[in-house]
Motif scaffolding. Structure first.
Motif, PDB file in Angstrom:
ATOM      1  N   ALA A 161      10.915  -1.675  -3.734  1.00  7.56           N
ATOM      2  CA  ALA A 161      10.517  -3.344  -3.497  1.00  7.56           C
ATOM      3  C   ALA A 161      11.972  -3.347  -3.463  1.00  7.56           C
ATOM      4  O   ALA A 161      12.669  -4.090  -2.459  1.00  7.56           O
ATOM      5  N   MET A 162      12.910  -2.441  -3.674  1.00  7.67           N
ATOM      6  CA  MET A 162      13.794  -3.330  -4.267  1.00  7.67           C
ATOM      7  C   MET A 162      15.208  -2.308  -2.952  1.00  7.67           C
ATOM      8  O   MET A 162      16.123  -2.585  -2.781  1.00  7.67           O
ATOM      9  N   SER A 163      14.753  -1.194  -2.746  1.00  2.62           N
ATOM     10  CA  SER A 163      14.774  -1.029  -1.391  1.00  2.62           C
ATOM     11  C   SER A 163      16.037  -1.397  -0.557  1.00  2.62           C
ATOM     12  O   SER A 163      16.890  -1.244   0.026  1.00  2.62           O
ATOM     13  N   TYR A 164      14.911  -2.481   0.134  1.00  2.00           N
ATOM     14  CA  TYR A 164      15.855  -3.186   1.602  1.00  2.00           C
ATOM     15  C   TYR A 164      17.307  -3.609   0.642  1.00  2.00           C
ATOM     16  O   TYR A 164      18.147  -3.240   1.545  1.00  2.00           O
ATOM     17  N   HIS A 165      17.130  -4.347   0.080  1.00  2.38           N
ATOM     18  CA  HIS A 165      18.371  -5.361  -0.251  1.00  2.38           C
ATOM     19  C   HIS A 165      19.402  -4.610  -1.239  1.00  2.38           C
ATOM     20  O   HIS A 165      20.815  -4.113  -0.613  1.00  2.38           O
ATOM     21  N   GLY A 200      -6.606   5.588 -16.244  1.00  2.00           N
ATOM     22  CA  GLY A 200      -6.721   4.401 -15.418  1.00  2.00           C
ATOM     23  C   GLY A 200      -6.040   3.612 -16.018  1.00  2.00           C
ATOM     24  O   GLY A 200      -6.147   2.846 -17.062  1.00  2.00           O
ATOM     25  N   VAL A 201      -5.314   2.727 -15.404  1.00  2.00           N
ATOM     26  CA  VAL A 201      -4.532   1.056 -15.405  1.00  2.00           C
ATOM     27  C   VAL A 201      -5.423   0.130 -14.777  1.00  2.00           C
ATOM     28  O   VAL A 201      -5.708   0.522 -12.815  1.00  2.00           O
ATOM     29  N   ALA A 202      -6.177  -0.342 -15.964  1.00  2.00           N
ATOM     30  CA  ALA A 202      -6.880  -1.950 -15.502  1.00  2.00           C
ATOM     31  C   ALA A 202      -6.302  -2.526 -14.455  1.00  2.00           C
ATOM     32  O   ALA A 202      -7.160  -3.178 -13.341  1.00  2.00           O
ATOM     33  N   ASP A 203      -4.878  -3.502 -14.060  1.00  2.00           N
ATOM     34  CA  ASP A 203      -4.769  -4.257 -13.018  1.00  2.00           C
ATOM     35  C   ASP A 203      -4.682  -3.640 -11.723  1.00  2.00           C
ATOM     36  O   ASP A 203      -5.177  -3.715 -10.826  1.00  2.00           O
ATOM     37  N   LEU A 204      -4.454  -1.885 -11.473  1.00  2.00           N
ATOM     38  CA  LEU A 204      -4.496  -1.713 -10.400  1.00  2.00           C
ATOM     39  C   LEU A 204      -5.826  -1.289  -9.896  1.00  2.00           C
ATOM     40  O   LEU A 204      -6.352  -1.260  -8.539  1.00  2.00           O
ATOM     41  N   ALA A 205      -7.293  -1.187 -11.028  1.00  2.00           N
ATOM     42  CA  ALA A 205      -8.181  -0.550 -10.955  1.00  2.00           C
ATOM     43  C   ALA A 205      -8.503  -1.940  -9.845  1.00  2.00           C
ATOM     44  O   ALA A 205      -9.549  -2.372  -8.666  1.00  2.00           O
ATOM     45  N   ARG A 206      -8.400  -3.234 -10.434  1.00  2.00           N
ATOM     46  CA  ARG A 206      -8.369  -4.538 -10.012  1.00  2.00           C
ATOM     47  C   ARG A 206      -8.241  -5.062  -8.399  1.00  2.00           C
ATOM     48  O   ARG A 206      -9.231  -5.536  -7.971  1.00  2.00           O
ATOM     49  N   VAL A 207      -7.073  -4.441  -8.414  1.00  2.00           N
ATOM     50  CA  VAL A 207      -6.647  -4.737  -7.105  1.00  2.00           C
ATOM     51  C   VAL A 207      -7.668  -3.558  -5.902  1.00  2.00           C
ATOM     52  O   VAL A 207      -7.974  -3.894  -4.748  1.00  2.00           O
ATOM     53  N   ALA A 208      -7.523  -2.553  -6.499  1.00  2.00           N
ATOM     54  CA  ALA A 208      -8.141  -1.170  -5.375  1.00  2.00           C
ATOM     55  C   ALA A 208     -10.052  -2.106  -5.570  1.00  2.00           C
ATOM     56  O   ALA A 208     -10.520  -2.526  -4.081  1.00  2.00           O
ATOM     57  N   SER A 209     -10.354  -2.823  -6.345  1.00  2.00           N
ATOM     58  CA  SER A 209     -11.925  -2.734  -6.053  1.00  2.00           C
ATOM     59  C   SER A 209     -12.193  -3.649  -4.875  1.00  2.00           C
ATOM     60  O   SER A 209     -12.750  -4.126  -4.430  1.00  2.00           O
ATOM     61  N   ILE A 210     -10.752  -5.371  -5.008  1.00  2.00           N
ATOM     62  CA  ILE A 210     -11.026  -5.622  -4.152  1.00  2.00           C
ATOM     63  C   ILE A 210     -10.582  -5.586  -2.951  1.00  2.00           C
ATOM     64  O   ILE A 210     -11.051  -6.157  -1.677  1.00  2.00           O
ATOM     65  N   VAL A 237      -5.253   2.650  -7.116  1.00  2.00           N
ATOM     66  CA  VAL A 237      -4.681   1.974  -5.243  1.00  2.00           C
ATOM     67  C   VAL A 237      -4.405   2.641  -4.571  1.00  2.00           C
ATOM     68  O   VAL A 237      -4.724   3.551  -3.678  1.00  2.00           O
ATOM     69  N   PHE A 238      -3.706   3.633  -5.726  1.00  2.00           N
ATOM     70  CA  PHE A 238      -2.927   4.970  -5.027  1.00  2.00           C
ATOM     71  C   PHE A 238      -3.727   6.219  -4.300  1.00  2.00           C
ATOM     72  O   PHE A 238      -3.999   6.494  -3.918  1.00  2.00           O
ATOM     73  N   LEU A 239      -5.338   6.155  -5.263  1.00  2.38           N
ATOM     74  CA  LEU A 239      -5.813   7.631  -4.666  1.00  2.38           C
ATOM     75  C   LEU A 239      -7.135   6.624  -3.498  1.00  2.38           C
ATOM     76  O   LEU A 239      -7.275   7.820  -3.171  1.00  2.38           O
ATOM     77  N   VAL A 240      -6.808   5.184  -3.804  1.00  2.00           N
ATOM     78  CA  VAL A 240      -8.196   5.282  -2.572  1.00  2.00           C
ATOM     79  C   VAL A 240      -7.352   5.594  -1.419  1.00  2.00           C
ATOM     80  O   VAL A 240      -7.632   6.133  -0.183  1.00  2.00           O
ATOM     81  N   GLY A 241      -5.847   5.666  -1.328  1.00  2.28           N
ATOM     82  CA  GLY A 241      -4.478   5.890  -0.126  1.00  2.28           C
ATOM     83  C   GLY A 241      -5.085   7.374  -0.178  1.00  2.28           C
ATOM     84  O   GLY A 241      -4.648   8.331   0.574  1.00  2.28           O
ATOM     85  N   GLN A 242      -5.157   8.092  -1.489  1.00  4.58           N
ATOM     86  CA  GLN A 242      -5.435   9.696  -0.793  1.00  4.58           C
ATOM     87  C   GLN A 242      -6.724  10.197  -0.645  1.00  4.58           C
ATOM     88  O   GLN A 242      -6.619  11.026   0.279  1.00  4.58           O
ATOM     89  N   ILE A 243      -8.001   9.282   0.028  1.00  5.91           N
ATOM     90  CA  ILE A 243      -9.015   9.435  -0.171  1.00  5.91           C
ATOM     91  C   ILE A 243      -8.923   8.786   1.568  1.00  5.91           C
ATOM     92  O   ILE A 243      -9.443  10.111   2.137  1.00  5.91           O
ATOM     93  N   LEU A 244      -8.771   7.698   1.667  1.00  6.81           N
ATOM     94  CA  LEU A 244      -9.461   7.543   3.179  1.00  6.81           C
ATOM     95  C   LEU A 244      -7.251   7.212   3.859  1.00  6.81           C
ATOM     96  O   LEU A 244      -7.818   7.234   5.276  1.00  6.81           O
ATOM     97  N   ALA A 262       1.445  -4.935  -5.635  1.00  2.93           N
ATOM     98  CA  ALA A 262       0.431  -3.805  -6.282  1.00  2.93           C
ATOM     99  C   ALA A 262       1.064  -2.542  -5.764  1.00  2.93           C
ATOM    100  O   ALA A 262       1.098  -1.477  -6.415  1.00  2.93           O
ATOM    101  N   MET A 263       1.629  -2.055  -4.541  1.00  4.54           N
ATOM    102  CA  MET A 263       2.454  -1.230  -4.252  1.00  4.54           C
ATOM    103  C   MET A 263       3.548  -0.569  -5.302  1.00  4.54           C
ATOM    104  O   MET A 263       4.749  -0.100  -5.982  1.00  4.54           O
ATOM    105  N   TYR A 264       4.450  -2.541  -5.759  1.00  4.69           N
ATOM    106  CA  TYR A 264       5.838  -1.900  -6.008  1.00  4.69           C
ATOM    107  C   TYR A 264       5.677  -1.425  -7.058  1.00  4.69           C
ATOM    108  O   TYR A 264       6.379  -1.167  -8.319  1.00  4.69           O
ATOM    109  N   LEU A 265       4.269  -1.966  -8.383  1.00  2.00           N
ATOM    110  CA  LEU A 265       3.957  -2.360  -9.439  1.00  2.00           C
ATOM    111  C   LEU A 265       3.934  -0.731 -10.132  1.00  2.00           C
ATOM    112  O   LEU A 265       4.310  -0.137 -10.680  1.00  2.00           O
TER     113      LEU A 265
END
Length: 548
Positions: free
Chosen positions: A481-485, A153-163, A103-110, A472-475
């Motif tokens: 995610a905690m920063s708000y509260h 690579g990490v499996a969970d994040l790869a699946r989220v990125a593929s979606i 997910v992070f790497l998609v962000g670095q590309i696009l 996905a971002m918080y993982l």
């Protein structure tokens, strides 16, 4: 008084970060980039970054050793620079998203493409050339990302990125077509010619991720010890993780009850209607932004400087809409564009809008009191006379201020004319309190990604799309995610302690003006400056240990 050596070091770190720091999908830590800039994701560049951080740290140690121990402002600034360097270590050596997180790497590309599109047109020739450079580099950069992920690579994040990458070839082409009439005909022709190869590479990347995820490593939490290191050395937080969770759970319970009681109190009133059109929403937002400013000034809550520009919304343009997953679709400007209005892009109103868009389409003030608070706080901080204070450090203070502002405005009476918006503010509190639970449980391994998504969907409640994007971002970025509260609670503590300490001399406006102007500074350091209380800092420095 901040010393010249500290300012010079800060200047050099900022220049380095603009060139070398990774791209963020969050809107708060966006850095000014040269059009056409693309983050370097090679292992060799990471080694160079590590050496640069070590050199900066040696300079900081020298500068810090020469500071007057009684000069609190300079002592605070030195710790801000230490936080920036510690953040770089955290990103490079603990999170390692540059090689683990698809997910992070998609962000670095696009992401650089998306970021160039965020300011309102017209675009300069330099920006148009930057768009061509980013588009032409996509196939090669997909190859670099695949190389990195093949090793770690990490499996969970790869699946989220593929979606996220489903139909990306058509969506990227649609983004290019959305530039018709925005860029020159020559640039548009170049981009149209580049789009098929870029889209094919991205679509192939998504397919490869989907098929390869099963062979990738499982998610490994950073663990409690490293998370505590982050709290102490990056965010300057003295609390233990368990204490943060307990405080959030208590606030969650309070928010659930407050939402229920408010709904019951106004049960006979019809639900607020969604805006009839995007034009109607934009028009209402312009009027309500002025209303919120006048309310803050009239109630003595926050000064509204004449130099402060406006925070408005605009229709989500076709150049951005197909790629919304790449980040927060807004432009909060920067320290070199304080004469430009901030803008957030909104989709056309419809019954099935995602969580935050739906709230804004019913009452734009619900966005003004959070994203609009970000714009005001950042604009005020970017005008700070101390250049070290103008630079982003960590989200806890920034997000804490915006979250605090939501309940502040509710308590002050801004929504007395909108009972159902009062319910939504309580629901925002419910969501952001639960974020602490998700964040820390993901960091420690108590939650899987899917468990975190289900947690949000069932308890906020929230739509699955928004929940998946957030989790996905918080993982991949523990502590966000905690920063708000956590930030809100730290600010509440600062305000109440100042009320008690200053008695009749206390001014809520004066304190808020000071906090907003120093909104990039962790609250443990603001306590030291405002109250002369360095108790949190003493705990942090006593318990800080090397990163293992």
């Amino acid at each position: 008084m901040t010393t010249a050596d500290l300012i010079a070091l800060s200047d050099d770190i900022e220049e380095w970060a603009r060139a070398c720091a990774f791209r963020s999908s969050d809107d708060i830590p966006r850095l000014r980039r040269t059009p056409g800039w693309m983050p370097d994701i090679t292992p060799e560049s990471v080694e160079k970054r590590r050496a640069d951080v070590a050199a900066f740290r040696a300079r900081l140690d020298t500068v810090t050793g020469d500071l007057d121990a009684q000069d609190v402002a300079s002592q605070v600034d030195a710790r801000l620079l230490a936080s920036v360097l510690n953040r770089a270590v955290w990103d490079l050596d603990v999170l390692r998203n540059w090689e683990r997180d698809a997910v992070f790497l998609v962000g670095q590309i696009l992401g650089p493409w998306f970021d160039l599109l965020l300011p309102l047109p017209p675009y300069s020739g330099e920006v148009e050339r930057g768009l061509v450079a980013v588009a032409s580099a996509i196939p090669a950069r997909v190859g670099l990302a695949r190389d990195n992920l093949s090793h770690a690579g990490v499996a969970d994040l790869a699946r989220v990125a593929s979606i996220e990458l489903q139909d990306i070839d058509a969506r990227f082409a649609a983004s290019v077509e959305g530039l018709d009439g925005v860029v020159s005909g020559e640039t548009l022709a170049e981009l149209r010619a580049l789009a098929p190869a870029a889209g094919e590479a991205l679509a192939g990347f998504g397919s490869w991720l989907a098929s390869s995820a099963a062979d990738f490593a499982p998610s490994v939490p950073v663990g409690r010890d490293r998370f505590v290191w982050f709290l102490r050395n990056v965010a300057f937080i003295a609390d233990e993780p368990e204490d943060l969770v307990r405080a959030a759970q208590q606030d969650y319970r309070r928010a659930v009850l407050a939402e229920l009681v408010t709904r019951n109190r106004f049960r006979d009133l019809p639900a607020d209607e969604i805006a009839a059109s995007i034009d109607a929403q934009v028009e209402r937002q312009v009027a309500q932004e002025a209303e919120v400013r006048a309310f803050s000034d009239r109630e003595g809550l926050l000064t509204q400087p004449d130099t402060l520009r406006r925070y408005h919304v605009a229709e989500m343009p076709p150049r951005i809409e197909p790629l919304r997953f790449l980040g927060v679709p807004d432009d909060l400007t920067d320290q070199d564009r304080l004469d430009v209005d901030g803008v957030s892009y909104m989709p056309r109103p419809r019954p099935d809008l995602p969580y935050f868009y739906a709230a804004n389409a019913r009452d734009p003030r619900l966005g003004i009191i959070h994203e609009g608070a970000h714009y005001k706080q950042l604009a005020m901080s970017w005008a700070h006379p101390d250049p070290v204070r103008r630079r982003y450090v960590d989200s806890v203070a920034n997000e804490g201020i915006a979250f605090y502002n939501e309940e502040l405005m509710l308590l002050a009476g801004l929504f007395d004319d909108a009972p159902h918006s009062q319910e939504v503010v309580h629901n925002f509190n419910r969501l952001r309190s639960l974020r602490v639970v998700v964040d820390i449980n993901l960091a420690t391994g108590a939650f899987t990604l899917e468990e975190a998504v289900d947690f949000f969907v069932s308890l906020v409640p929230m739509d699955v799309e928004t929940a998946r994007e957030e989790c996905a971002m918080y993982l991949a970025t523990p502590g966000l995610a905690m920063s708000y509260h956590v930030g809100k609670q730290a600010l509440l503590r600062l305000v109440t302690d100042a009320i008690v300490a200053q008695g009749d001399a206390f001014s809520l406006r004066a304190l808020h003006d000071r906090v907003w102007a120093n909104g990039n500074v962790p609250f443990s350091l603001q306590r030291w400056e405002i109250l002369g209380d360095r108790g949190d800092l003493d705990v942090i420095e006593r318990s800080s240990a090397p990163l293992s």
